[in-house]
Design an enzyme around this catalytic site. Structure first.
Site, PDB file in Angstrom:
ATOM      1  N   ASN A 136       6.904   4.404  -7.736  1.00 59.89           N
ATOM      2  CA  ASN A 136       5.641   5.158  -7.658  1.00 59.89           C
ATOM      3  C   ASN A 136       4.835   5.183  -8.950  1.00 59.89           C
ATOM      4  O   ASN A 136       4.818   6.195  -9.668  1.00 59.89           O
ATOM      5  CB  ASN A 136       5.919   6.614  -7.262  1.00 59.89           C
ATOM      6  CG  ASN A 136       6.395   6.730  -5.835  1.00 59.89           C
ATOM      7  OD1 ASN A 136       5.826   6.117  -4.952  1.00 59.89           O
ATOM      8  ND2 ASN A 136       7.438   7.494  -5.622  1.00 59.89           N
ATOM      9  N   GLY A 190       0.848  -1.188   0.000  1.00 53.42           N
ATOM     10  CA  GLY A 190       0.000   0.000   0.000  1.00 53.42           C
ATOM     11  C   GLY A 190       0.881   1.234   0.000  1.00 53.42           C
ATOM     12  O   GLY A 190       2.094   1.120  -0.189  1.00 53.42           O
ATOM     13  N   GLU A 226      -4.067   3.645  -0.769  1.00 57.40           N
ATOM     14  CA  GLU A 226      -3.720   4.482  -1.911  1.00 57.40           C
ATOM     15  C   GLU A 226      -2.367   5.156  -1.691  1.00 57.40           C
ATOM     16  O   GLU A 226      -1.962   5.396  -0.564  1.00 57.40           O
ATOM     17  CB  GLU A 226      -4.805   5.552  -2.152  1.00 57.40           C
ATOM     18  CG  GLU A 226      -4.966   6.598  -1.072  1.00 57.40           C
ATOM     19  CD  GLU A 226      -5.886   6.135   0.070  1.00 57.40           C
ATOM     20  OE1 GLU A 226      -6.157   4.927   0.174  1.00 57.40           O
ATOM     21  OE2 GLU A 226      -6.303   6.997   0.871  1.00 57.40           O
ATOM     22  N   SER A 266      10.790  -3.042  -6.032  1.00 59.70           N
ATOM     23  CA  SER A 266      10.397  -1.664  -5.706  1.00 59.70           C
ATOM     24  C   SER A 266      11.605  -0.776  -5.425  1.00 59.70           C
ATOM     25  O   SER A 266      12.646  -1.246  -4.945  1.00 59.70           O
ATOM     26  CB  SER A 266       9.519  -1.698  -4.454  1.00 59.70           C
ATOM     27  OG  SER A 266       9.350  -0.403  -3.946  1.00 59.70           O
ATOM     28  N   TYR A 283       8.742  -3.634   4.097  1.00 57.94           N
ATOM     29  CA  TYR A 283       8.306  -3.888   2.716  1.00 57.94           C
ATOM     30  C   TYR A 283       9.531  -3.947   1.789  1.00 57.94           C
ATOM     31  O   TYR A 283       9.652  -4.842   0.954  1.00 57.94           O
ATOM     32  CB  TYR A 283       7.343  -2.770   2.309  1.00 57.94           C
ATOM     33  CG  TYR A 283       6.994  -2.696   0.845  1.00 57.94           C
ATOM     34  CD1 TYR A 283       6.087  -3.585   0.271  1.00 57.94           C
ATOM     35  CD2 TYR A 283       7.555  -1.712   0.034  1.00 57.94           C
ATOM     36  CE1 TYR A 283       5.757  -3.488  -1.067  1.00 57.94           C
ATOM     37  CE2 TYR A 283       7.227  -1.611  -1.305  1.00 57.94           C
ATOM     38  CZ  TYR A 283       6.322  -2.500  -1.864  1.00 57.94           C
ATOM     39  OH  TYR A 283       5.998  -2.405  -3.193  1.00 57.94           O
ATOM     40  N   LYS A 334      11.196  -7.154  -0.384  1.00 59.20           N
ATOM     41  CA  LYS A 334      11.442  -7.060  -1.829  1.00 59.20           C
ATOM     42  C   LYS A 334      12.890  -7.441  -2.144  1.00 59.20           C
ATOM     43  O   LYS A 334      13.164  -8.127  -3.116  1.00 59.20           O
ATOM     44  CB  LYS A 334      11.162  -5.642  -2.334  1.00 59.20           C
ATOM     45  CG  LYS A 334       9.688  -5.256  -2.387  1.00 59.20           C
ATOM     46  CD  LYS A 334       8.966  -5.964  -3.518  1.00 59.20           C
ATOM     47  CE  LYS A 334       7.548  -5.490  -3.699  1.00 59.20           C
ATOM     48  NZ  LYS A 334       6.747  -6.422  -4.516  1.00 59.20           N
TER      49      LYS A 334
HETATM   50  P1  NAD Z   1      -1.834  -3.701  -5.812  1.00 54.89           P
HETATM   51  O1  NAD Z   1      -1.912  -3.764  -4.339  1.00 54.89           O
HETATM   52  O2  NAD Z   1      -2.845  -2.895  -6.537  1.00 54.89           O
HETATM   53  O3  NAD Z   1      -1.807  -5.161  -6.432  1.00 54.89           O
HETATM   54  C1  NAD Z   1      -1.318  -6.276  -5.742  1.00 54.89           C
HETATM   55  C2  NAD Z   1      -2.351  -7.362  -5.848  1.00 54.89           C
HETATM   56  O4  NAD Z   1      -1.865  -8.522  -5.184  1.00 54.89           O
HETATM   57  C3  NAD Z   1      -3.689  -6.986  -5.192  1.00 54.89           C
HETATM   58  O5  NAD Z   1      -4.749  -7.037  -6.121  1.00 54.89           O
HETATM   59  C4  NAD Z   1      -3.865  -8.024  -4.110  1.00 54.89           C
HETATM   60  O6  NAD Z   1      -5.206  -8.440  -3.907  1.00 54.89           O
HETATM   61  C5  NAD Z   1      -3.001  -9.156  -4.640  1.00 54.89           C
HETATM   62  N1  NAD Z   1      -2.616 -10.049  -3.558  1.00 54.89           N
HETATM   63  C6  NAD Z   1      -2.120  -9.720  -2.348  1.00 54.89           C
HETATM   64  N2  NAD Z   1      -1.980 -10.812  -1.595  1.00 54.89           N
HETATM   65  C7  NAD Z   1      -2.397 -11.851  -2.353  1.00 54.89           C
HETATM   66  C8  NAD Z   1      -2.526 -13.250  -2.112  1.00 54.89           C
HETATM   67  N3  NAD Z   1      -2.177 -13.781  -0.928  1.00 54.89           N
HETATM   68  N4  NAD Z   1      -2.993 -14.032  -3.106  1.00 54.89           N
HETATM   69  C9  NAD Z   1      -3.376 -13.497  -4.293  1.00 54.89           C
HETATM   70  N5  NAD Z   1      -3.280 -12.184  -4.573  1.00 54.89           N
HETATM   71  C10 NAD Z   1      -2.803 -11.376  -3.608  1.00 54.89           C
HETATM   72  O7  NAD Z   1      -0.359  -3.165  -6.150  1.00 54.89           O
HETATM   73  P2  NAD Z   1       0.204  -2.620  -7.530  1.00 54.89           P
HETATM   74  O8  NAD Z   1       0.338  -1.163  -7.399  1.00 54.89           O
HETATM   75  O9  NAD Z   1      -0.542  -3.202  -8.666  1.00 54.89           O
HETATM   76  O10 NAD Z   1       1.672  -3.236  -7.490  1.00 54.89           O
HETATM   77  C11 NAD Z   1       1.985  -4.431  -8.184  1.00 54.89           C
HETATM   78  C12 NAD Z   1       3.359  -4.902  -7.756  1.00 54.89           C
HETATM   79  O11 NAD Z   1       4.326  -3.872  -7.991  1.00 54.89           O
HETATM   80  C13 NAD Z   1       3.455  -5.232  -6.266  1.00 54.89           C
HETATM   81  O12 NAD Z   1       4.306  -6.322  -6.105  1.00 54.89           O
HETATM   82  C14 NAD Z   1       4.099  -3.997  -5.668  1.00 54.89           C
HETATM   83  O13 NAD Z   1       4.784  -4.288  -4.492  1.00 54.89           O
HETATM   84  C15 NAD Z   1       5.009  -3.563  -6.796  1.00 54.89           C
HETATM   85  N6  NAD Z   1       5.274  -2.121  -6.750  1.00 54.89           N
HETATM   86  C16 NAD Z   1       4.287  -1.243  -7.063  1.00 54.89           C
HETATM   87  C17 NAD Z   1       4.560   0.111  -7.016  1.00 54.89           C
HETATM   88  C18 NAD Z   1       3.494   1.127  -7.352  1.00 54.89           C
HETATM   89  O14 NAD Z   1       3.765   2.310  -7.268  1.00 54.89           O
HETATM   90  N7  NAD Z   1       2.300   0.717  -7.747  1.00 54.89           N
HETATM   91  C19 NAD Z   1       5.825   0.583  -6.663  1.00 54.89           C
HETATM   92  C20 NAD Z   1       6.798  -0.348  -6.349  1.00 54.89           C
HETATM   93  C21 NAD Z   1       6.528  -1.700  -6.418  1.00 54.89           C
END
Ligand code: NAD
Length: 341
Positions: free
Chosen positions: A195, A93, A208, A135, A166, A170
């Site tokens: 981000n 999150g 968010e 990340s 977190y 990673k």
């Molecule tokens: P998000 O939280 O929208 O998506 C992650 C999804 O994983 C969620 O839909 C959640 O329900 C699912 N999930 C969590 N636990 C689970 C489980 N036990 N079984 C099945 N599904 C599960 O996050 P995002 O923004 O789409 O990010 C995607 C990836 O990118 C993540 O690994 C996140 O750590 C990484 N990331 C994202 C950002 C960003 O800014 N969005 C930045 C750095 C890294």
């Protein structure tokens, strides 16, 4: 469209045509957008998540609701059928979730368990290539003290000192994916996202991130009032529009680059200036009220030297363009919620 863009589009389309792809975390923000693009490129896409996407119908051919922490769920669904796996599932999150300390055990345990299960099944079932979403939170705190001059080049990750659990998870999982590639016949591609934002992302459920939270606050605020911003607002970040993120994932998967690479924007901005940009886009008169809250490191921005060289990938969307699209979408959601209540 420029000649280079047409060439990249055709090469990508040919690479993906008819591939069978498994997207883990397909109900999440990035996974949902990625699944849509993979479908547009002619893939057969299976998605797994705890939930469906919140704001649209998933483009996946098949969507399985399942908990990837459970080995039996992984055994049933991560099979020899797939050409490639894209692993985006994580317990995560924004600052309000990651930096308060209240979710530290879950963040580490849940995501590590997911990655342990997925990798062992991917190896067992001879999956050729797997994408892992890491990340920018893995970068050491001591290199991000100066908001004007943070260091986030890939090689600066060690000696490690992420500022959140977190980030530590990673980093551990990155290393596990790299070890799998070293010891088994599986190719891994690892992106360190910085981000990522855009339409269809959560904006009001406590998970968010800053761009969505700022857009929501501005959309909800009455004219001539103020919005609260965590910290003194001088902390800097860069933000990557979702379309550019998906382009980066596809470019990385098509490349031969087997080490972690930054997928982010180099357009750095302070949080107060970012808020002012959104207020201007909204055409409102709002002042900023800086209050105490979880903020993370003082400065962070992507260093795209490796992504430019190895993937020929460059973000195409300016922050102003991307946040305008995002703000308009969130403003619409806020209006719909207000009408429904
Ligand atoms: P998000 O939280 O929208 O998506 C992650 C999804 O994983 C969620 O839909 C959640 O329900 C699912 N999930 C969590 N636990 C689970 C489980 N036990 N079984 C099945 N599904 C599960 O996050 P995002 O923004 O789409 O990010 C995607 C990836 O990118 C993540 O690994 C996140 O750590 C990484 N990331 C994202 C950002 C960003 O800014 N969005 C930045 C750095 C890294």
């Amino acid at each position: 469209m420029q000649l280079n863009a047409i060439y990249l589009y055709v090469v990508t389309f040919i690479y993906y045509l008819m591939k069978k792809i498994l997207v883990l975390g397909a109900g999440g923000f990035v996974g949902n957008h990625l699944a849509t693009r993979l479908k547009q490129n002619g893939c057969y896409v299976v998605g797994i998540d705890l939930k469906f996407p919140e704001f649209n119908k998933s483009s996946c051919d098949k969507f399985i609701i399942g908990d990837l922490r459970r080995l039996d769920i992984c055994e049933q669904n991560i099979t020899t059928d797939f050409d490639e796996i894209y692993q985006l599932a994580a317990d995560m999150g924004g600052a309000g979730y990651i930096f308060t300390g209240e979710n530290d055990f879950n963040l580490m345990h849940n995501s590590a368990q997911i990655n342990l299960n997925i990798l062992s099944l991917a190896i067992k079932n001879n999956i050729k290539k797997i994408f892992y979403s890491s990340s920018a939170c893995i970068y050491p705190k001591h290199n991000q003290m100066d908001p004007d001059n943070p260091t986030c080049s890939e090689q600066s990750a060690y000696p490690a000192d992420p500022d959140s659990e977190y980030g530590w998870e990673k980093l551990f999982s990155e290393r596990m994916y790299l070890a799998a590639a070293k010891n088994y016949n599986i190719q891994v591609r690892i992106a360190r996202f910085h981000n990522v934002y855009g339409p269809l992302g959560v904006f009001n459920n406590g998970k968010e991130k800053a761009p969505a939270a700022l857009c929501r606050k501005v959309a909800e605020a009455e004219n001539n009032t103020s919005i609260d911003i965590w910290g003194n607002g001088s902390q800097t970040r860069s933000f990557l529009f979702i379309d550019d993120c998906v382009n980066g994932i596809l470019a990385l998967m098509q490349s031969s680059y087997g080490y972690p690479v930054n997928i982010g924007s180099e357009e750095k901005i302070s949080i107060n200036d970012f808020a002012k940009m959104i207020i201007r886009i909204a055409d409102k008169n709002l002042s900023i009220n800086n209050i105490n809250g979880p903020v993370g490191v003082n400065g962070r921005t992507s260093d795209n030297t490796i992504a430019n060289k190895e993937l020929n990938w460059y973000p195409q969307t300016t922050l102003e363009q991307g946040i305008t699209k995002t703000f308009l979408w969130i403003q619409e959601q806020v209006k719909m919620l207000a009408t429904a209540n």
